[in-house]
Design an enzyme around this catalytic site. Structure first.
Site, PDB file in Angstrom:
ATOM      1  N   GLN A   1      -6.764  -4.742   1.103  1.00  0.00           N
ATOM      2  CA  GLN A   1      -6.800  -3.282   1.001  1.00  0.00           C
ATOM      3  C   GLN A   1      -5.721  -2.678   1.896  1.00  0.00           C
ATOM      4  OE1 GLN A   1     -10.592  -1.325   1.834  1.00  0.00           O
ATOM      5  NE2 GLN A   1      -9.814   0.656   1.122  1.00  0.00           N
TER       6      GLN A   1
ATOM      7  N   HIS B   1     -10.490   2.815  -4.385  1.00  0.00           N
ATOM      8  CA  HIS B   1      -9.858   2.909  -5.697  1.00  0.00           C
ATOM      9  C   HIS B   1     -10.180   1.649  -6.465  1.00  0.00           C
ATOM     10  CE1 HIS B   1      -7.151   1.387  -2.590  1.00  0.00           C
ATOM     11  NE2 HIS B   1      -6.696   0.535  -3.500  1.00  0.00           N
TER      12      HIS B   1
HETATM   13  P1  5GP Z   1      -5.038  -1.786  -2.254  1.00  0.00           P
HETATM   14  O1  5GP Z   1      -4.056  -2.834  -1.772  1.00  0.00           O
HETATM   15  O2  5GP Z   1      -5.421  -0.829  -1.148  1.00  0.00           O
HETATM   16  O3  5GP Z   1      -6.212  -2.354  -2.991  1.00  0.00           O
HETATM   17  O4  5GP Z   1      -4.250  -0.975  -3.357  1.00  0.00           O
HETATM   18  C1  5GP Z   1      -3.387   0.069  -3.056  1.00  0.00           C
HETATM   19  C2  5GP Z   1      -2.546   0.259  -4.284  1.00  0.00           C
HETATM   20  O5  5GP Z   1      -1.927   1.519  -4.196  1.00  0.00           O
HETATM   21  C3  5GP Z   1      -1.439  -0.790  -4.410  1.00  0.00           C
HETATM   22  O6  5GP Z   1      -1.572  -1.467  -5.661  1.00  0.00           O
HETATM   23  C4  5GP Z   1      -0.154   0.031  -4.324  1.00  0.00           C
HETATM   24  O7  5GP Z   1       0.869  -0.429  -5.172  1.00  0.00           O
HETATM   25  C5  5GP Z   1      -0.626   1.425  -4.713  1.00  0.00           C
HETATM   26  N1  5GP Z   1       0.140   2.497  -4.107  1.00  0.00           N
HETATM   27  C6  5GP Z   1       0.564   2.581  -2.817  1.00  0.00           C
HETATM   28  N2  5GP Z   1       1.235   3.730  -2.615  1.00  0.00           N
HETATM   29  C7  5GP Z   1       1.233   4.395  -3.797  1.00  0.00           C
HETATM   30  C8  5GP Z   1       1.781   5.649  -4.216  1.00  0.00           C
HETATM   31  O8  5GP Z   1       2.391   6.404  -3.457  1.00  0.00           O
HETATM   32  N3  5GP Z   1       1.579   6.001  -5.511  1.00  0.00           N
HETATM   33  C9  5GP Z   1       0.901   5.199  -6.403  1.00  0.00           C
HETATM   34  N4  5GP Z   1       0.779   5.643  -7.652  1.00  0.00           N
HETATM   35  N5  5GP Z   1       0.375   4.012  -6.037  1.00  0.00           N
HETATM   36  C10 5GP Z   1       0.536   3.611  -4.755  1.00  0.00           C
END
Ligand code: 5GP
Ligand code: ZN
Length: 114
Positions: free
Chosen positions: A94, A100
């Site tokens: 994360q 999300h």
């Molecule tokens: P996590 O790693 O927290 O499960 O997922 C975060 C997700 O957010 C990642 O897949 C990353 O690519 C996406 N993400 C990070 N910054 C941004 C952004 O500014 N805009 C969008 N649309 N996605 C983002």
């Protein structure tokens, strides 16, 4: 609204994102760094840092995210196989601390995940 939260800023509109769906409880946006041909994030409008911060009264909200993910998967013709993922905390990768649901589709997926 958490002033330091990227997804709160996207929901509020001060940071742009490619929105594919929105209702009163959630938004769905294209992931900026897609890991599959379809990679969409379903994000509740209310700031909740991790899945561990969910309360019993959030059960319907979590269900709502999944039902909308299934609708998007259906509309995109992904019903042969797609994946829904919540990463929780650093050990699971994360990076944004506003929950999300990842919807990944359009390719085959290995198991166990990396
Ligand atoms: P996590 O790693 O927290 O499960 O997922 C975060 C997700 O957010 C990642 O897949 C990353 O690519 C996406 N993400 C990070 N910054 C941004 C952004 O500014 N805009 C969008 N649309 N996605 C983002
Ligand atoms: Zn937030």
């Amino acid at each position: 609204m958490d002033e330091d939260c990227l997804f709160c800023k996207i929901i509020e509109g001060s940071i742009p994102a490619a929105k594919v769906y929105e209702d009163e409880q959630c938004v769905a946006i294209e992931d900026i760094n897609p890991q599959a041909p379809t990679h969409i994030l379903l994000i509740p409008k209310r700031h909740i840092a991790t899945v561990l911060d969910l309360a019993p009264e959030d059960a319907a909200l979590v269900g709502h995210l999944h039902l909308n993910a299934a609708d998007i998967a259906r509309k995109r013709g992904l019903t042969d196989g797609f994946r829904l993922v919540f990463n929780c905390n650093a050990g699971a990768g994360q990076t944004v601390y506003h929950i999300h649901l990842h919807l990944l589709g359009g390719r085959t997926f290995g198991w166990p995940p990396g």
